[in-house]
Design an enzyme around this catalytic site. Sequence first.
Site, PDB file in Angstrom:
ATOM      1  N   CYS A  69       0.922  -1.083   0.003  1.00 32.72           N
ATOM      2  CA  CYS A  69       0.216  -0.075  -0.022  1.00 32.72           C
ATOM      3  C   CYS A  69       0.814   1.344  -0.166  1.00 32.72           C
ATOM      4  CB  CYS A  69      -0.962  -0.009   1.173  1.00 32.72           C
ATOM      5  SG  CYS A  69      -2.123  -1.171   1.168  1.00 32.72           S
TER       6      CYS A  69
ATOM      7  N   CYS B 290      -2.012  -0.421 -17.848  1.00 30.67           N
ATOM      8  CA  CYS B 290      -1.730  -0.374 -16.348  1.00 30.67           C
ATOM      9  C   CYS B 290      -0.572   0.757 -15.933  1.00 30.67           C
ATOM     10  CB  CYS B 290      -1.481  -1.763 -15.814  1.00 30.67           C
ATOM     11  SG  CYS B 290      -0.043  -2.702 -16.388  1.00 30.67           S
TER      12      CYS B 290
END
Length: 400
Positions: free
Chosen positions: A96, A353
């Site tokens: 994260c 992406c």
Amino acid sequence: MGTDRQARATEPPAIVEGAVAGPIEVGPIAHGGHCVARLDGRVVFVRHALPGETVTVRITDTSHERFWWADAATVIAPSPDRVSPPCPIAGVCGGCDFQHVRVDAQRGLKADVVAEQLSRLAGIHRSVTVEAVPGDDGGLGWRTRMRYLLADGRVGMRAWRSGRLVPLPDGGCLLARPEGRDEPFAHTSETGELQVVVASSGMTVLRDGEVLAGKAVVEERASGRAYKVRADGFWQVHPGAADALVEAVMAGLRPETGEHAIDLYCGVGLFAGALVDAGCRVTGVESDRAAVELARGNVPEARFHTGRVERTLGRLPRRADLVVLDPPRTGARAAVVRHVVGLGARRIAYVACDPAALARDLATFADEGYELASLRAFDLFPMTHHIECVAILTPAVRES
């Protein structure tokens, strides 16, 4: 000699990895989830900071002569977009980047990155909006495919840019789908890499590629179709991703019955299936042989070729009305782009992406006579810096 000793005594101490430095003012967001700052004139890429904040930083990497890496150590003047991370290992685990940022502000940062990459690498200047998609709970609980490390009676995630194991907190990874969060704790006596896949058809657990529970081939659903995919193969990890991307690609291409479409980097046939359902004749290309075999079963109405796209172009039809490209993170690159341009398609959908690779390929398209007609960006990876874009290209209108 006395003068030399005096000069040395007044020099600031050398900054080494692990040292805390600052305070510094944090600059704009950069591709990769870091913010740009300067320390004594040197560029420092700072993780876990926000633009406009004043922070001290802990230096994590001084191996590059032109720039360093750092983490925010103490936040002296926080941004109004800063929040307390919901996970106790956020900032330590490498998964994260943005748990310290409000979810809507995360999307603003990602939009800034896409716009900056388009401007700098492709000369395309436009505002970008990042769209949310259904299937996550405030940025959590969305990841259907997870990888964990098992070692020394522990289970965890990899640290950032490292193979070091960071033990999972008691509740498991908050990004993981709730159905699979407890599964890793049942394998702490084992070693290796554990994969937990929560598919439409159920859960599969693998260790080092061996199926421990569930099925090796699972079923996923998108836009009214069922797709077989290997549990350890590629499928979008956000539960709302496949539908969102298909909708964006089809809305951008506007397929008509009888048109010929080419689907490059087609995987198990996600876009091929949607194009067939719209009445198109479809040819797909994919390098993964197992994925192609599944694609042939998923979309029997289409034709599929196995091989690296850049090596398979000569086997494709010489003309096409529509083209879809969904390349890996490195992008399609110039040779593939130029061949696609030569097909004479009226519309091209590019699913990306990585915004830097997208921008470089869009620059090549522009050089070859195709322009960006529209761009949509989707937050398929909340709490991380990753983002997915769908660009629609059309032949450039030439001024008379």
